[in-house]
Structures are given as structure tokens and as C-alpha cells.
Design a protein around this motif. Structure first.
Motif, PDB file in Angstrom:
ATOM      1  N   LEU A   1     -38.621  11.320   9.923  1.00  0.00           N
ATOM      2  CA  LEU A   1     -37.879  11.584  11.637  1.00  0.00           C
ATOM      3  C   LEU A   1     -37.321  12.995  11.430  1.00  0.00           C
ATOM      4  N   PHE A   2     -37.743  13.928  12.628  1.00  0.00           N
ATOM      5  CA  PHE A   2     -36.271  14.235  12.324  1.00  0.00           C
ATOM      6  C   PHE A   2     -35.556  14.996  13.139  1.00  0.00           C
ATOM      7  N   THR A   3     -35.175  13.176  13.795  1.00  0.00           N
ATOM      8  CA  THR A   3     -33.541  13.080  14.014  1.00  0.00           C
ATOM      9  C   THR A   3     -33.351  11.716  13.269  1.00  0.00           C
ATOM     10  N   PRO A   4     -31.833  11.435  12.996  1.00  0.00           N
ATOM     11  CA  PRO A   4     -31.083  10.949  12.818  1.00  0.00           C
ATOM     12  C   PRO A   4     -30.966   9.112  13.135  1.00  0.00           C
ATOM     13  N   PHE A   5     -30.727   8.216  12.353  1.00  0.00           N
ATOM     14  CA  PHE A   5     -30.795   6.691  12.941  1.00  0.00           C
ATOM     15  C   PHE A   5     -30.400   6.358  13.954  1.00  0.00           C
ATOM     16  N   GLY A   6     -29.400   7.380  14.413  1.00  0.00           N
ATOM     17  CA  GLY A   6     -28.111   7.215  15.086  1.00  0.00           C
ATOM     18  C   GLY A   6     -28.665   7.394  16.658  1.00  0.00           C
ATOM     19  N   MET A   7     -29.967   8.687  16.992  1.00  0.00           N
ATOM     20  CA  MET A   7     -30.160   9.163  17.989  1.00  0.00           C
ATOM     21  C   MET A   7     -31.418   8.011  18.101  1.00  0.00           C
ATOM     22  N   ASN A   8     -31.923   7.230  17.779  1.00  0.00           N
ATOM     23  CA  ASN A   8     -33.224   6.579  17.672  1.00  0.00           C
ATOM     24  C   ASN A   8     -32.948   5.262  17.451  1.00  0.00           C
ATOM     25  N   SER A   9     -31.473   4.689  18.040  1.00  0.00           N
ATOM     26  CA  SER A   9     -31.308   3.269  18.138  1.00  0.00           C
ATOM     27  C   SER A   9     -30.066   3.472  19.297  1.00  0.00           C
ATOM     28  N   SER A  10     -29.880   2.150  19.533  1.00  0.00           N
ATOM     29  CA  SER A  10     -28.689   1.707  20.915  1.00  0.00           C
ATOM     30  C   SER A  10     -27.908   1.152  19.952  1.00  0.00           C
ATOM     31  N   THR A  11     -27.026   0.926  20.995  1.00  0.00           N
ATOM     32  CA  THR A  11     -25.372   0.366  20.400  1.00  0.00           C
ATOM     33  C   THR A  11     -25.718  -1.179  19.970  1.00  0.00           C
ATOM     34  N   VAL A  12     -25.851  -1.455  21.125  1.00  0.00           N
ATOM     35  CA  VAL A  12     -26.493  -3.219  21.142  1.00  0.00           C
ATOM     36  C   VAL A  12     -27.410  -3.680  19.956  1.00  0.00           C
TER      37      VAL A  12
ATOM     38  N   SER B   1     -26.028  -4.013  17.086  1.00  0.00           N
ATOM     39  CA  SER B   1     -24.693  -4.721  16.490  1.00  0.00           C
ATOM     40  C   SER B   1     -25.698  -6.109  16.793  1.00  0.00           C
ATOM     41  N   LEU B   2     -27.100  -6.283  16.651  1.00  0.00           N
ATOM     42  CA  LEU B   2     -28.145  -7.532  16.902  1.00  0.00           C
ATOM     43  C   LEU B   2     -27.957  -7.784  15.355  1.00  0.00           C
ATOM     44  N   ILE B   3     -28.891  -6.471  14.999  1.00  0.00           N
ATOM     45  CA  ILE B   3     -28.615  -6.552  13.580  1.00  0.00           C
ATOM     46  C   ILE B   3     -27.618  -6.136  12.325  1.00  0.00           C
ATOM     47  N   ALA B   4     -26.286  -6.237  12.694  1.00  0.00           N
ATOM     48  CA  ALA B   4     -25.493  -6.039  12.310  1.00  0.00           C
ATOM     49  C   ALA B   4     -25.295  -6.186  10.864  1.00  0.00           C
ATOM     50  N   ASP B   5     -25.253  -7.692  10.589  1.00  0.00           N
ATOM     51  CA  ASP B   5     -26.042  -8.980   9.623  1.00  0.00           C
ATOM     52  C   ASP B   5     -27.078  -8.132   8.581  1.00  0.00           C
ATOM     53  N   GLN B   6     -27.831  -7.154   9.163  1.00  0.00           N
ATOM     54  CA  GLN B   6     -29.000  -7.212   7.764  1.00  0.00           C
ATOM     55  C   GLN B   6     -28.399  -5.954   7.712  1.00  0.00           C
ATOM     56  N   GLN B   7     -27.620  -5.479   7.491  1.00  0.00           N
ATOM     57  CA  GLN B   7     -27.103  -3.919   7.232  1.00  0.00           C
ATOM     58  C   GLN B   7     -28.294  -2.850   7.605  1.00  0.00           C
ATOM     59  N   PRO B   8     -28.053  -2.448   8.946  1.00  0.00           N
ATOM     60  CA  PRO B   8     -28.363  -1.120   9.523  1.00  0.00           C
ATOM     61  C   PRO B   8     -27.974  -0.186   8.324  1.00  0.00           C
ATOM     62  N   PRO B   9     -29.156   1.081   9.023  1.00  0.00           N
ATOM     63  CA  PRO B   9     -28.931   2.352   8.568  1.00  0.00           C
ATOM     64  C   PRO B   9     -27.703   2.487   8.875  1.00  0.00           C
ATOM     65  N   ALA B  10     -26.930   3.805   8.498  1.00  0.00           N
ATOM     66  CA  ALA B  10     -26.215   4.674   8.927  1.00  0.00           C
ATOM     67  C   ALA B  10     -26.883   5.315   9.534  1.00  0.00           C
ATOM     68  N   LEU B  11     -25.616   5.903  10.643  1.00  0.00           N
ATOM     69  CA  LEU B  11     -26.303   6.599  12.042  1.00  0.00           C
ATOM     70  C   LEU B  11     -26.962   7.924  11.458  1.00  0.00           C
ATOM     71  N   ASP B  12     -26.380   8.665  10.268  1.00  0.00           N
ATOM     72  CA  ASP B  12     -26.958  10.097   9.985  1.00  0.00           C
ATOM     73  C   ASP B  12     -27.644  10.019   8.777  1.00  0.00           C
TER      74      ASP B  12
ATOM     75  N   GLN C   1     -39.021   2.620   6.870  1.00  0.00           N
ATOM     76  CA  GLN C   1     -38.316   2.459   6.950  1.00  0.00           C
ATOM     77  C   GLN C   1     -37.851   2.215   8.324  1.00  0.00           C
ATOM     78  N   PHE C   2     -37.773   3.206   9.276  1.00  0.00           N
ATOM     79  CA  PHE C   2     -37.240   3.033  10.808  1.00  0.00           C
ATOM     80  C   PHE C   2     -37.979   1.508  11.512  1.00  0.00           C
ATOM     81  N   CYS C   3     -39.003   0.934  10.811  1.00  0.00           N
ATOM     82  CA  CYS C   3     -39.886  -0.053  10.947  1.00  0.00           C
ATOM     83  C   CYS C   3     -39.218  -1.769  10.258  1.00  0.00           C
ATOM     84  N   GLU C   4     -38.526  -0.855   8.878  1.00  0.00           N
ATOM     85  CA  GLU C   4     -38.832  -2.367   7.843  1.00  0.00           C
ATOM     86  C   GLU C   4     -37.733  -2.625   8.104  1.00  0.00           C
ATOM     87  N   ARG C   5     -36.553  -2.116   8.295  1.00  0.00           N
ATOM     88  CA  ARG C   5     -34.614  -1.962   8.878  1.00  0.00           C
ATOM     89  C   ARG C   5     -33.908  -2.103   9.687  1.00  0.00           C
TER      90      ARG C   5
END
Length: 417
Positions: free
Chosen positions: A60-71, A74-85, A92-96
């Protein structure tokens, strides 16, 4: 807010919300809907993130933080989501992110895969009934869905089309229609970006590939093929584009997206530089595709406006067709939707986008819920499908649209949404 919350429109309770598409925007909308107490069902014709999985090997051109919401994060915080940048590949976006989000406690039981929406109407109103009247909302949406076990009906009080635009590709023929032979000889896989660094490498190595397209998808295919070729003179790439420009891609000045800037720069250098692997042929239009013993013969012409251009044929082993995508509007034909005649997007948003002066997708902003409203009450097109054939969509725009629609629901208590 509890799941038993309902809002009213007239005298009827309205809490059943159906979302078409379990991609990034559909899942984010589901999270918002659940938080507002809607009874949510997400209908996905394939698997989670099905469209993105088709280009899982592409970054993807854009970093993970631009393609996901704060909420959502937070819902997958226990699964170690990617870093915002983090810059992720589609897979990877689908699986993580997308799969964990769909399987989160908040969306438990909401997401139904292998459920293809075939048609939608109002239960007792046809397309021509109560034209433009809020009273159409008195009848729920009736949704015909095809599953592995047969067909079934779903009802909804609010319907969100988050199906995206990768379900239907454009055609490579002149003027956007299929050229002679295209529908007979090309398959859906020919319209994707080949995974030449993986399983498909042997298919293209040492062969002549013809790439057709003028956007970032075509540029990505060309660069991947060039990487595969290396110093192998037997691997050749011909890249044809319709426009007569100095370079195939327009450079964004001081581009804040390094991946996009790098792709643009490299594709342009391959096209106009001295590298013998890529032969860029601008200003060509596809007239016919023929099968040969070893591959294809593609008939092309120039200057279609005057009718005086030359005609030529290119012989190749493979065709990679990257002319872009468009939304599938067929399931929604019986609803009262005012679409733009040029882009197939909802007319208010389309008119706004056509008035934008910038071609940079980062310069596009979501401008309010009123541009997303249709003559059909309680129906919204969100995400890539809302842009129709306009390619400037970014996921962050879809996230903004989701916020605006549910802010509208909350501010009006859902009345006449």
C-alpha cells in the motif's frame, strides 16, 4: 450503547442495518454501527478482505495509521496490530487487521462470508413507487443473497453499500468497451497485478508481456516485471498507454507518500530511459486481440479523433490488462439512486469531485454526510464505490465517510436517515 437500542422513523422501529462488503470500510462501518446499538449484518460474497487479497503481494502507498481507525485498532490491541507508520502489503493488511477485526468480540456473529448480494429492493415498493418521498422508508429493504447452500432473503432498515470497486474491471478496448476478442481470450486473472516475485514468476520469465494501462496498477506491473527480468534479455515488456504525454505517470510535487513517489519515479525512468527491457508506447488504443500459436496478436491504432492514425500489431506471450476498476451497481438497480452519468458515483459527491482541481488523492477530503445521501432513504454508498470510476479514493476518505454517516444517525436519532 446497548445492542437493543432502536431508532424510529415514523411509527416503525429501525435497528436492522446491513452492510454489503467485508472490506476495510465495511468492517469499520460495522464497528460503528454496533457501538450505536444497531443489529448489524455484514454480507461478503467471498472471504474477509477478498478484493485486497487479489493483490496481496502489492504494498500500500499509505501507512497503516491512515488505513485504520482508533476504535478498530483498540479492538485488536491484544493481537499486536501493526505500528501506525508501517507500510503493509495487501495480504499483511488483511491478516493483521481485517481478519482480526472481523473476528473480534464486537463483531461476533455479524460477518457472513460466502454471501453474495444479488439484488435489493423495498419489500412492497418498486423503483417507481413514492419517488423521492421519505415514506419509502416505511418498507424495509429486501435483499436477495446467494450462498453455498442456496438463496435466502435478508431484511434491513438501513443499507450501506461498502462493496468497493474492484469487483468489476474496465475493458482495454478503445473507448472503454471490450475490443474484439477481449471477452473471449482474457480471464479475470489477466486484469490483476501478477505476483511475479512469487508463484507466477516462471510464467513471465523469458517471455514478452504486454501491459495495458495508464495508472499506478499498470506501473506496478511494469516495475515488478522489470525486477523479474533483471539482466535477462529474453524477458521483454511493452507498455501501452492511451494518453500522449512526456511520461506515463504525473509526478506529485513534494509527494508526502514515499512509496508512491518511488513507484512514479521508477516507472517513468523505465518508460523513457535507455533500459531496453521496457518499450513504452504512448497514444495507442486497442482495437482487437487475436490468439496465436504462442500467445496473442494485439491490433492497435492511434489518433482515433481524426481517423487518420496508423494501425499496427504487437505480438506477445502474455497480456496484463490494468485499465482500472468500477463498482458493481447491478444489485441496486431497483433502488432510487441518482448516479453521475460520467462516473457512476452518487451524483452529489460526483459533482463535488468533478469540481476538484487536484488530481492528487491526498487532496481529496470527505465533505459531509449530505453529499452521501441518495433519494433512497436510509441507503448510503460508502468507500471506494462512492467514487465510482474516479480513481482518487483513499481508505482514509472512507473512514471519514463512516464517521460522518454515524454522526448523522446519532444527531438525528436516526429519524429519516
Amino acid at each position: 450503547m446497548s445492542r437493543d437500542f432502536v431508532y424510529t422513523c415514523g411509527t416503525m422501529q429501525k435497528n436492522r442495518l446491513v452492510i454489503v462488503g467485508a472490506g476495510p470500510i465495511g468492517l469499520e462501518a460495522a464497528v460503528k454501527a454496533v457501538s450505536q446499538g444497531f443489529d448489524v449484518t455484514v454480507l461478503e460474497r467471498g472471504d474477509i478482505g477478498d478484493a485486497i487479497q487479489r493483490w496481496k503481494h502489492v504494498p500500500l502507498f499509505t501507512p497503516f495509521g491512515m488505513n485504520s481507525s482508533t476504535v478498530g485498532r483498540s479492538l485488536i490491541a491484544d493481537q499486536q496490530p501493526p505500528a501506525l507508520d508501517d507500510l503493509l502489503h495487501g495480504g499483511q493488511f488483511c491478516e493483521r487487521y481485517l481478519r482480526p477485526l472481523a473476528n473480534s468480540t464486537a463483531l461476533s456473529g455479524c460477518v457472513l462470508t460466502q454471501h453474495e448480494v444479488v439484488a435489493v429492493s423495498r419489500r412492497a415498493f418498486g423503483k417507481s413507487d413514492r419517488i423521492g418521498q421519505p415514506g419509502r422508508a416505511d418498507q424495509p429493504f429486501r435483499i436477495l443473497v446467494r450462498t453455498n447452500d442456496g438463496e435466502r432473503i435478508f431484511d434491513a432498515d438501513v443499507l450501506l453499500d461498502c462493496s468497493g470497486f474492484t469487483s468489476r474491471h474496465h475493458f482495454v478496448g478503445a473507448g472503454g468497451m471490450p475490443c474484439v476478442g477481449e471477452q473471449l481470450l482474457l480471464t479475470d486473472s489477466d486484469y490483476g497485478i501478477p505476483n511475479v516475485a512469487g508463484a507466477e514468476g516462471d510464467r513471465y520469465r523469458g517471455r514478452h508481456s504486454l501491459v495495458i494501462g495508464s495508472g499506478y496498477s499498470a506501473a506496478t506491473s511494469v516495475c515488478l516485471l522489470a525486477d523479474l527480468a533483471g539482466d535477462d534479455a529474453a524477458t521483454k515488456i511493452t507498455w501501452i498507454t492511451r494518453g500522449n504525454c512526456d511520461k506515463p505517470l504525473r509526478q506529485v510535487i513534494d509527494d508526502p507518500l514515499p512509496m508512491r513517489a518511488e513507484l512514479t519515479d521508477r516507472a517513468n525512468r523505465l518508460a523513457v530511459g535507455d533500459d531496453p527491457i521496457v518499450d513504452w508506447r504512448p497514444g495507442l488504443h486497442v482495437d482487437e486481440i487475436e490468439q496465436t500459436e504462442s500467445g496473442f496478436a494485439v491490433k492497435l491504432f492511434t489518433n482515433p479523433e481524426s481517423g487518420e492514425g496508423r494501425v499496427e500489431r504487437i505480438f506477445c506471450d502474455h497480456i496484463i490488462a490494468n485499465p482500472g476498476y468500477r463498482p458493481n451497481t447491478d444489485p441496486f438497480r431497483e433502488l432510487q439512486i441518482h448516479r453521475c452519468y460520467a462516473t457512476d458515483g452518487p451524483i452529489k459527491l460526483a459533482a463535488h469531485l468533478l469540481g476538484e482541481s487536484s488530481n492528487d488523492c491526498l487532496q481529496q477530503t470527505s465533505t459531509g454526510c449530505e453529499l452521501l445521501q441518495n433519494p433512497e432513504p436510509n441507503f448510503y454508498i460508502l468507500g471506494a464505490a462512492s467514487y465510482g470510476r474516479d480513481s482518487r479514493f483513499l481508505m482514509q476518505i472512507g473512514l471519514q465517510q463512516v464517521d460522518q454517516v454515524f454522526e448523522h444517525f446519532a444527531s438525528t436519532n436516526g429519524a429519516n436517515a
